[in-house]
Design a protein around this motif. Structure first.
Motif: not given
Length: 366
Positions: A32-36, A73-83, A87-91
């Motif tokens: 997963v990467g927030d840059e495209v 999975r590029l162009g999306v930010r990680a927004t949270g981590l559970s066990a 979770s990603l910014s695109d839902g």
């Protein structure tokens, strides 16, 4: 483990994916990467990229990427981590058995300034340079000095402002920091030290705390970076100036490891290209083992190209410095740092335009 998610698609993330495959993991790998952009090399951004000598330099060609068999999975930010999922910014979410946190750092900013951390940052700065005559740079660390060097090579007037009395004191100590700072004057840049910046004017220029105004068409802030951990706040992973982990990159959760600029390994966070590569091999091994079976001995190696001079440093700086070969005045030398309690023990080495002797002394580091 059947699925491993790597959060961060730059150097540390790519090296982690490669290490997983080399160490025999044949399951699903999701990056997963927030840059495209696919992984690219950052060091050229402040040098040849700004000078227009190259475009983005890939860290791996397409054939190598295909062999990894990873899902990107590029162009999306990680927004949270559970066990068990990120979770990603695109839902969407990515469920995994193991996680590698490799989100790196975020450039510290000031209103009215450019920064240089990503390819998009470098593209904007290169475009801004095209119409500029005078470039102002806040911060005389490695990144600020490299940008100053590139701006001078493009024929710009350059002024560098540093809050400390001597550049690079925290990394190299005052004597060797001063030696590096002299490169600016050698090549026609103006270096102002020991004064803070009050503000950057919208119509151009830097207002200093002592009332002086430094004229500039473009202002760049090279004032460091902070670890990219906002998305982990309130989650199960311990944070402390980055992701808190042991010397093997293992966090308080055995199925989560951290590598690169974001990782605070046993109280030390190394923001260096070589550390990101070396940490990935060890952290992945520990992730697959489910415990810390190997540790990473940080060598503290960093290099910087400024005004046609290559500066190399490894180890740690102390108050006891000896020039072993060459001279500071010639801008070609090797210096060693000695242990404060045992001056026969070499604990750090710095070279300017002397790669051969640097390598020799580096082998003897204690």
């Amino acid at each position: 483990m059947r699925t491993i998610a790597i959060i961060g698609a730059s150097l540390a993330g790519l090296r982690s994916a490669q290490a997983l495959r080399r160490q025999g993991f044949d399951g699903r790998v999701v990056v997963v990467g927030d840059e495209v952009h696919l992984p690219y090399d950052r060091p050229p951004l402040s040098k040849d990229f700004l000078l227009g000598k190259c475009e983005a330099v890939p860290l791996a060609d397409q054939e190598d990427l295909d062999e990894l068999g990873a899902e990107w999975r590029l162009g999306v930010r990680a927004t949270g981590l559970s066990a068990g999922e990120v979770s990603l910014s695109d839902g969407t979410t990515v469920a995994a058995d193991g996680f590698v946190i490799a989100t790196g750092g975020v450039a510290r900013t000031m209103p009215g300034t450019h920064v240089l951390r990503t390819l998009d940052d470098a593209t904007r700065l290169r475009d801004a340079f095209a119409g500029a005559q005078h470039v102002g740079i806040i911060g005389a660390g490695f990144i600020g000095a490299e940008i100053a060097s590139s701006a001078r090579a493009l024929g710009k007037e350059v002024t560098v402002v540093e809050a400390l009395p001597t550049p690079l004191t925290r990394v190299l100590g005052p004597e060797m920091g001063a030696a590096c700072g002299q490169l600016h004057g050698d090549h026609g840049s103006t270096l102002i030290t020991g004064v803070n910046v009050e503000s950057v004017n919208v119509d151009g220029g830097i207002k200093l705390a002592d009332g002086r105004l430094v004229g500039a068409d473009v202002v760049v802030a090279g004032i460091g970076a902070r670890p990219a951990t906002d998305w982990l706040a309130g989650g199960p992973v311990d944070l402390n100036n980055g992701v808190a982990c042991d010397a093997g990159g293992v966090t308080n959760l055995r199925n989560v490891v951290a590598v690169g600029d974001v990782a605070n390994c046993a109280g030390h966070r190394a923001e260096h290209w070589t550390s990101a590569t070396e940490q990935a091999q060890v952290a992945v091994r520990n992730l697959l083992a489910g415990e810390t079976v190997a540790t990473h001995a940080n060598g503290g190696y960093v290099w910087s190209d400024q005004y046609g001079v290559r500066i190399q440093f490894a180890g740690r700086a102390t108050n006891v410095v000896r020039v072993e070969d060459g001279s500071i005045e010639d801008r070609k030398f090797v210096a060693t740092y000695r242990d404060d309690r045992d001056e026969d023990a070499v604990v750090g080495v710095l070279a300017m335009s002397n790669a051969r002797l640097f390598t020799r002394f580096r082998r003897d580091l204690r």
